[in-house]
Design a protein around this motif. Structure first.
Motif, PDB file in Angstrom:
ATOM      1  N   PHE A 169      15.416  46.355   9.444  1.00 36.99           N
ATOM      2  CA  PHE A 169      16.533  45.452   9.715  1.00 36.99           C
ATOM      3  C   PHE A 169      16.761  45.253  11.198  1.00 36.99           C
ATOM      4  CE2 PHE A 169      21.104  44.699  10.442  1.00 36.99           C
ATOM      5  CZ  PHE A 169      21.197  43.436   9.875  1.00 36.99           C
ATOM      6  N   ASP A 170      16.838  46.359  11.949  1.00 36.40           N
ATOM      7  CA  ASP A 170      17.169  46.206  13.365  1.00 36.40           C
ATOM      8  C   ASP A 170      16.156  46.838  14.303  1.00 36.40           C
ATOM      9  OD1 ASP A 170      17.766  48.826  12.876  1.00 36.40           O
ATOM     10  OD2 ASP A 170      19.906  48.653  13.289  1.00 36.40           O
ATOM     11  N   GLY A 171      15.018  47.260  13.777  1.00 36.33           N
ATOM     12  CA  GLY A 171      13.950  47.756  14.634  1.00 36.33           C
ATOM     13  C   GLY A 171      14.171  49.127  15.215  1.00 36.33           C
ATOM     14  N   ALA A 172      15.055  49.926  14.626  1.00 33.99           N
ATOM     15  CA  ALA A 172      15.249  51.290  15.112  1.00 33.99           C
ATOM     16  C   ALA A 172      13.963  52.086  14.891  1.00 33.99           C
ATOM     17  CB  ALA A 172      16.418  51.943  14.396  1.00 33.99           C
ATOM     18  N   MET A 173      13.681  53.011  15.801  1.00 33.74           N
ATOM     19  CA  MET A 173      12.439  53.780  15.763  1.00 33.74           C
ATOM     20  C   MET A 173      12.704  55.177  15.208  1.00 33.74           C
ATOM     21  SD  MET A 173       9.817  54.635  18.942  1.00 33.74           S
ATOM     22  CE  MET A 173      10.342  53.164  19.776  1.00 33.74           C
ATOM     23  N   LEU A 174      11.910  55.589  14.216  1.00 33.17           N
ATOM     24  CA  LEU A 174      11.983  56.919  13.638  1.00 33.17           C
ATOM     25  C   LEU A 174      11.022  57.823  14.401  1.00 33.17           C
ATOM     26  CD1 LEU A 174      13.063  58.659  11.229  1.00 33.17           C
ATOM     27  CD2 LEU A 174      10.991  57.969  10.015  1.00 33.17           C
ATOM     28  N   LEU A 175      11.532  58.961  14.887  1.00 29.59           N
ATOM     29  CA  LEU A 175      10.746  59.879  15.705  1.00 29.59           C
ATOM     30  C   LEU A 175      10.765  61.271  15.099  1.00 29.59           C
ATOM     31  CD1 LEU A 175      12.540  58.712  18.921  1.00 29.59           C
ATOM     32  CD2 LEU A 175      10.120  58.318  18.504  1.00 29.59           C
TER      33      LEU A 175
ATOM     34  N   ILE B  43      16.342  51.176   1.649  1.00 24.84           N
ATOM     35  CA  ILE B  43      17.669  51.740   1.854  1.00 24.84           C
ATOM     36  C   ILE B  43      18.676  50.816   1.170  1.00 24.84           C
ATOM     37  CG2 ILE B  43      19.394  52.398   3.564  1.00 24.84           C
ATOM     38  CD1 ILE B  43      17.063  52.859   5.521  1.00 24.84           C
ATOM     39  N   PRO B  44      19.381  51.334   0.168  1.00 22.55           N
ATOM     40  CA  PRO B  44      20.310  50.476  -0.560  1.00 22.55           C
ATOM     41  C   PRO B  44      21.467  50.001   0.320  1.00 22.55           C
ATOM     42  CG  PRO B  44      20.510  52.759  -1.297  1.00 22.55           C
ATOM     43  CD  PRO B  44      19.404  52.711  -0.298  1.00 22.55           C
ATOM     44  N   GLY B  45      21.960  48.824   0.015  1.00 17.71           N
ATOM     45  CA  GLY B  45      23.116  48.310   0.730  1.00 17.71           C
ATOM     46  C   GLY B  45      22.922  46.879   1.185  1.00 17.71           C
ATOM     47  N   THR B  46      23.923  46.407   1.882  1.00 20.34           N
ATOM     48  CA  THR B  46      23.922  45.069   2.418  1.00 20.34           C
ATOM     49  C   THR B  46      24.195  45.174   3.904  1.00 20.34           C
ATOM     50  OG1 THR B  46      24.804  44.249   0.349  1.00 20.34           O
ATOM     51  CG2 THR B  46      25.001  42.791   2.247  1.00 20.34           C
ATOM     52  N   PRO B  47      23.395  44.630   4.774  1.00 19.52           N
ATOM     53  CA  PRO B  47      22.202  43.832   4.482  1.00 19.52           C
ATOM     54  C   PRO B  47      21.062  44.727   3.997  1.00 19.52           C
ATOM     55  CG  PRO B  47      22.391  44.168   6.839  1.00 19.52           C
ATOM     56  CD  PRO B  47      23.616  44.789   6.217  1.00 19.52           C
ATOM     57  N   PRO B  48      20.078  44.118   3.347  1.00 20.69           N
ATOM     58  CA  PRO B  48      18.942  44.901   2.869  1.00 20.69           C
ATOM     59  C   PRO B  48      18.192  45.532   4.036  1.00 20.69           C
ATOM     60  CG  PRO B  48      18.601  42.553   2.473  1.00 20.69           C
ATOM     61  CD  PRO B  48      19.964  42.716   3.064  1.00 20.69           C
ATOM     62  N   ASP B  49      17.739  46.753   3.834  1.00 18.48           N
ATOM     63  CA  ASP B  49      17.043  47.468   4.894  1.00 18.48           C
ATOM     64  C   ASP B  49      15.964  48.335   4.268  1.00 18.48           C
ATOM     65  OD1 ASP B  49      16.367  48.398   7.420  1.00 18.48           O
ATOM     66  OD2 ASP B  49      18.194  49.562   7.704  1.00 18.48           O
ATOM     67  N   ALA B  50      15.024  48.739   5.076  1.00 22.29           N
ATOM     68  CA  ALA B  50      13.965  49.644   4.639  1.00 22.29           C
ATOM     69  C   ALA B  50      13.452  50.383   5.867  1.00 22.29           C
ATOM     70  CB  ALA B  50      12.832  48.872   3.971  1.00 22.29           C
ATOM     71  N   VAL B  51      12.781  51.498   5.609  1.00 24.75           N
ATOM     72  CA  VAL B  51      12.116  52.243   6.673  1.00 24.75           C
ATOM     73  C   VAL B  51      10.640  52.292   6.330  1.00 24.75           C
ATOM     74  CG1 VAL B  51      11.870  54.467   7.818  1.00 24.75           C
ATOM     75  CG2 VAL B  51      14.133  53.646   7.202  1.00 24.75           C
TER      76      VAL B  51
ATOM     77  N   ASN C  89      11.860  68.727  23.818  1.00 25.43           N
ATOM     78  CA  ASN C  89      10.724  68.747  22.896  1.00 25.43           C
ATOM     79  C   ASN C  89       9.992  67.420  22.956  1.00 25.43           C
ATOM     80  OD1 ASN C  89      10.358  71.144  21.313  1.00 25.43           O
ATOM     81  ND2 ASN C  89      12.326  70.731  20.334  1.00 25.43           N
ATOM     82  N   LYS C  90       8.691  67.466  22.694  1.00 29.99           N
ATOM     83  CA  LYS C  90       7.910  66.237  22.598  1.00 29.99           C
ATOM     84  C   LYS C  90       8.332  65.467  21.354  1.00 29.99           C
ATOM     85  CE  LYS C  90       3.922  68.336  24.810  1.00 29.99           C
ATOM     86  NZ  LYS C  90       2.548  68.802  24.616  1.00 29.99           N
ATOM     87  N   LEU C  91       8.241  64.143  21.431  1.00 32.53           N
ATOM     88  CA  LEU C  91       8.559  63.256  20.311  1.00 32.53           C
ATOM     89  C   LEU C  91       7.376  62.340  20.054  1.00 32.53           C
ATOM     90  CD1 LEU C  91      12.175  62.154  21.283  1.00 32.53           C
ATOM     91  CD2 LEU C  91      11.549  63.597  19.338  1.00 32.53           C
ATOM     92  N   PHE C  92       7.282  61.885  18.794  1.00 35.11           N
ATOM     93  CA  PHE C  92       6.266  60.903  18.439  1.00 35.11           C
ATOM     94  C   PHE C  92       6.862  59.929  17.430  1.00 35.11           C
ATOM     95  CE2 PHE C  92       2.558  58.994  16.568  1.00 35.11           C
ATOM     96  CZ  PHE C  92       1.703  58.866  17.651  1.00 35.11           C
ATOM     97  N   PRO C  93       6.673  58.611  17.641  1.00 34.02           N
ATOM     98  CA  PRO C  93       7.185  57.611  16.697  1.00 34.02           C
ATOM     99  C   PRO C  93       6.374  57.616  15.396  1.00 34.02           C
ATOM    100  CG  PRO C  93       6.629  56.620  18.828  1.00 34.02           C
ATOM    101  CD  PRO C  93       6.087  57.999  18.831  1.00 34.02           C
ATOM    102  N   VAL C  94       7.065  57.800  14.269  1.00 34.05           N
ATOM    103  CA  VAL C  94       6.375  57.838  12.968  1.00 34.05           C
ATOM    104  C   VAL C  94       6.884  56.783  11.993  1.00 34.05           C
ATOM    105  CG1 VAL C  94       5.683  60.262  13.123  1.00 34.05           C
ATOM    106  CG2 VAL C  94       7.916  59.673  12.127  1.00 34.05           C
ATOM    107  N   GLY C  95       7.796  55.917  12.451  1.00 29.15           N
ATOM    108  CA  GLY C  95       8.301  54.888  11.559  1.00 29.15           C
ATOM    109  C   GLY C  95       9.316  54.001  12.251  1.00 29.15           C
ATOM    110  N   TYR C  96       9.863  53.077  11.468  1.00 24.71           N
ATOM    111  CA  TYR C  96      10.810  52.106  12.016  1.00 24.71           C
ATOM    112  C   TYR C  96      11.678  51.542  10.898  1.00 24.71           C
ATOM    113  CZ  TYR C  96       7.467  48.938   9.957  1.00 24.71           C
ATOM    114  OH  TYR C  96       6.647  48.309   9.058  1.00 24.71           O
TER     115      TYR C  96
END
Length: 129
Positions: A81-87, A39-47, A71-78
């Motif tokens: 930078f800050d540990g956010a969870m992608l669901l 993910i472009p920007g400052t601070p550097p980040d990625a998923v 609805n049911k959810l399932f974690p598929v990423g993160y």
């Protein structure tokens, strides 16, 4: 990738909030699993598109959001930078569980990736039932 799906299911079940790797989650992991989106920007980040358990009590947070969405959810990423969870939910919609609250990323993979790269992120409560 099946091992990662199993790990997440076992970890959240151990917290008392079981999840299942429903078809939309399996399909996403099969297609995008182990990819990394910078993910472009400052601070550097990625998923990282890898099923992942983030922190103690993740299960409770996932269960609460799933209940609010109906609805049911399932974690598929993160986010790295800050540990956010992608669901992902059963319909293929994507959400981000961030320490500032849950966000809706899009109705499908393409919308979610665009939102992660360019924003804006919409509060998930707009999707609550």
């Amino acid at each position: 990738m099946a091992e990662l799906l199993d790990f997440v299911m076992e970890r959240l079940a151990a917290e008392g909030h079981p999840v299942e790797a429903f078809q939309a989650a399996q399909d996403f992991v099969r297609e995008f699993g182990a990819l990394r989106l910078v993910i472009p920007g400052t601070p550097p980040d990625a998923v990282g598109f890898t099923p992942h358990w983030i922190y103690e009590e993740s299960g409770e947070d996932v269960a609460e959001l799933a209940g609010n969405l109906g609805n049911k959810l399932f974690p598929v990423g993160y986010e790295t930078f800050d540990g956010a969870m992608l669901l992902i939910d059963e319909t293929g919609r994507f959400f981000l569980m961030h320490h500032t609250g849950p966000y809706f990323l899009g109705a499908n993979t393409h919308e979610a990736i665009s939102c992660l790269l360019h924003g804006p992120q919409q509060e998930a409560r707009d999707c609550f039932v």
